[in-house]
Design a protein around this motif. Structure first.
Motif, mmCIF file in Angstrom:
data_model
loop_
_atom_site.group_PDB
_atom_site.id
_atom_site.type_symbol
_atom_site.label_atom_id
_atom_site.label_comp_id
_atom_site.label_asym_id
_atom_site.label_seq_id
_atom_site.Cartn_x
_atom_site.Cartn_y
_atom_site.Cartn_z
ATOM 1 N N ARG A 148 1.045 -14.031 4.031
ATOM 2 C CA ARG A 148 0.572 -15.431 3.462
ATOM 3 C C ARG A 148 2.038 -15.972 2.940
ATOM 4 O O ARG A 148 2.814 -15.580 2.241
ATOM 5 N N GLN A 149 1.838 -17.353 2.781
ATOM 6 C CA GLN A 149 2.712 -18.155 2.144
ATOM 7 C C GLN A 149 2.319 -18.201 0.718
ATOM 8 O O GLN A 149 0.940 -18.547 0.546
ATOM 9 N N PHE A 167 10.040 -2.177 3.798
ATOM 10 C CA PHE A 167 9.691 -1.723 5.296
ATOM 11 C C PHE A 167 8.208 -1.500 5.327
ATOM 12 O O PHE A 167 7.730 -1.343 6.389
ATOM 13 N N ASP A 168 7.365 -1.254 4.166
ATOM 14 C CA ASP A 168 5.914 -0.902 4.100
ATOM 15 C C ASP A 168 5.342 -2.106 4.067
ATOM 16 O O ASP A 168 4.020 -1.901 3.805
ATOM 17 N N ALA A 169 5.710 -3.267 4.092
ATOM 18 C CA ALA A 169 5.018 -4.419 3.957
ATOM 19 C C ALA A 169 3.842 -4.501 4.929
ATOM 20 O O ALA A 169 2.695 -5.130 4.467
ATOM 21 N N VAL A 172 5.890 -8.428 -1.556
ATOM 22 C CA VAL A 172 6.073 -8.737 -0.115
ATOM 23 C C VAL A 172 4.865 -9.226 0.841
ATOM 24 O O VAL A 172 4.923 -10.329 1.393
ATOM 25 N N PRO A 173 3.839 -8.271 0.813
ATOM 26 C CA PRO A 173 2.529 -8.688 1.583
ATOM 27 C C PRO A 173 1.863 -10.182 1.135
ATOM 28 O O PRO A 173 1.069 -10.517 1.710
ATOM 29 N N SER A 174 2.004 -10.374 -0.155
ATOM 30 C CA SER A 174 1.271 -11.341 -0.732
ATOM 31 C C SER A 174 2.067 -12.718 -0.455
ATOM 32 O O SER A 174 1.744 -13.812 -0.805
ATOM 33 N N GLY A 175 3.259 -12.758 0.204
ATOM 34 C CA GLY A 175 3.914 -13.699 0.418
ATOM 35 C C GLY A 175 4.880 -14.379 -0.588
ATOM 36 O O GLY A 175 5.461 -15.343 -0.418
ATOM 37 N N GLY A 226 10.606 -10.319 2.940
ATOM 38 C CA GLY A 226 11.165 -8.899 3.256
ATOM 39 C C GLY A 226 12.557 -8.897 3.198
ATOM 40 O O GLY A 226 12.920 -7.765 2.582
ATOM 41 N N ALA A 227 13.303 -9.693 3.711
ATOM 42 C CA ALA A 227 14.913 -9.640 3.603
ATOM 43 C C ALA A 227 15.311 -9.455 2.145
ATOM 44 O O ALA A 227 16.356 -9.084 1.974
ATOM 45 N N ASP A 228 14.667 -10.300 1.218
ATOM 46 C CA ASP A 228 14.923 -10.324 -0.063
ATOM 47 C C ASP A 228 14.790 -9.140 -0.855
ATOM 48 O O ASP A 228 15.549 -8.571 -1.532
ATOM 49 N N ALA A 229 13.713 -8.259 -0.388
ATOM 50 C CA ALA A 229 13.300 -7.181 -1.041
ATOM 51 C C ALA A 229 14.375 -6.001 -0.338
ATOM 52 O O ALA A 229 14.915 -5.085 -1.153
#
Lengths: 323, 48
Positions: free
Chosen positions: A12-13, A75-77, A91-94, A98-101
């Motif tokens: 999600r954004q 990796f696990d998002a 990450v999953p909450s937007g 992911g690239a920043d993590a």
């Protein structure tokens, strides 16, 4: 239901990322446990060490743990987005890309290992690098999605911080340092499998082959009991190798007895066999009646490990002498 | 001239920038003190 049902992997954004969201990528609660066990290893080594360098060593262990957590979150998002316990992660909450993590994880890995090597010693730096790589690559990218033994083998990464702490102080890792590693390594399966018994619905939905999902709850409860029978003697062992004293022996034996009783009660229970979700909230401790034996085992395992290392820390801290 | 209210994006970016700056300053300070500690008395006792 209407069109609200979307693929759970859709990221999600959300509102713009705050610095606190990046801090959450480092799993601060896990980091605090790693710092605690690493500090215990450092103190138990009994080598004169400048307090500032000791602080830098602990900081490097903490940042290294944060780095591997950040790589794990990257990796696990997709998995995290499908599980109640983890779908609120940055990450999953937007909140964070992911690239920043990934970038944060790589940068912190390089900083922590490099600083540990230059400020403390290269054995500690090597062990720290090995721990980060083992957690991020061997556990996260390979074992977690491929075998129910994922947390058994992957538990090595979480077990290594006492050896890193010991190596930071002494420049070597004698048997007692590896005994501390073995304690955490043997503790990990009953701890995580107890949790997965009442969160298996999550793991099943996410396609993670945790033991209750693959082998079923009955086999998992038996394996928890077997690992507990092997773990408790290992936890008592430091009292006979010169690492732990009388206080440690009392805590290890008394707590070990409770650990075994809880493992037996869990074995005899029907935990994990509930059809609906066993939890009453999104946390780790609110569960329905039939999952209480698993919840109790999970909660006490944390208290027991903490008590073991607190006893070692207390017994050795009074004898520690700064350089 | 009245100061413009920052948007949530700008506020978040400011916070991230400050956190990054503090992290970098802390790293520089740690490296500096580590250098002093590791060199210790050797600096005073060195032969020219």
């Amino acid at each position: 239901m209407t069109g609200l049902a979307v693929s759970p992997t859709v990221i999600r954004q959300a509102a713009p990322a705050l610095w606190q969201d990046y801090f959450q990528l480092m799993k601060p609660r896990v980091m605090s446990l790693v710092v605690f066990t690493g500090l215990t290893g450092l103190i138990c080594a009994h080598r004169p060490m400048h307090p500032f360098l000791a602080m830098v060593a602990i900081l490097c262990i903490a940042v290294g743990a944060g780095a591997s957590a950040s790589l794990n979150m990257w990796f696990d998002a997709d998995i995290d987005a499908r599980m109640r316990r983890t779908r609120g992660r940055p990450v999953p909450s937007g909140k964070v890309q992911g690239a920043d993590a990934l970038g944060l994880g790589i940068t912190l890995s390089l900083f922590s290992v490099g600083l540990m090597g230059m400020a403390v010693n290269w054995l500690a730096a090597f062990l720290l690098a090995f721990t980060i790589l083992f957690y991020a690559v061997v556990y996260t990218m390979w074992l977690k999605r491929s075998t129910p033994q994922n947390i058994v083998i992957g538990g090595l990464a979480g077990a290594l911080p006492p050896a890193i702490g010991w190596a930071a102080a002494a420049g070597s890792t004698p048997l007692n340092a590896w005994l501390m590693v073995l304690i955490i390594f043997m503790w990990t399966p009953p701890h995580f499998w107890a949790l997965s018994l009442y969160t298996s619905e999550d793991y099943g939905a996410a396609g993670v082959p945790m033991m209750p999902v693959v082998k079923g709850p009955k086999s998992t409860r038996l394996q928890i009991l077997i690992y507990s029978l092997l773990f408790v003697p290992v936890a008592i062992l430091p009292a006979f190798t010169g690492l732990g004293g009388h206080a440690y022996l009392a805590i290890a034996a008394g707590g070990g007895l409770v650990f075994l009783v809880l493992a037996w009660r869990l074995f005899k229970s029907r935990a994990g066999e509930q059809i609906s979700d066993a939890r009453t909230d999104d946390g780790l401790y609110g569960v329905k009646a039939d999952a209480r034996a698993a919840r109790n085992m999970f909660a006490f395992s944390i208290l027991y490990l903490f008590s073991l290392f607190a006893a070692l820390l207390a017994e050795h801290a009074f004898r520690w002498s700064p350089a | 001239m009245a100061k413009r209210e920052l948007t949530p994006e700008e506020k978040a970016r400011n916070g991230r920038n400050i956190a990054l700056a503090l992290g970098l300053i802390a790293f520089v300070v740690i490296v500096f003190i580590t250098t002093i500690v590791r060199l210790g008395g050797n600096v005073v006792q060195r032969t020219f």
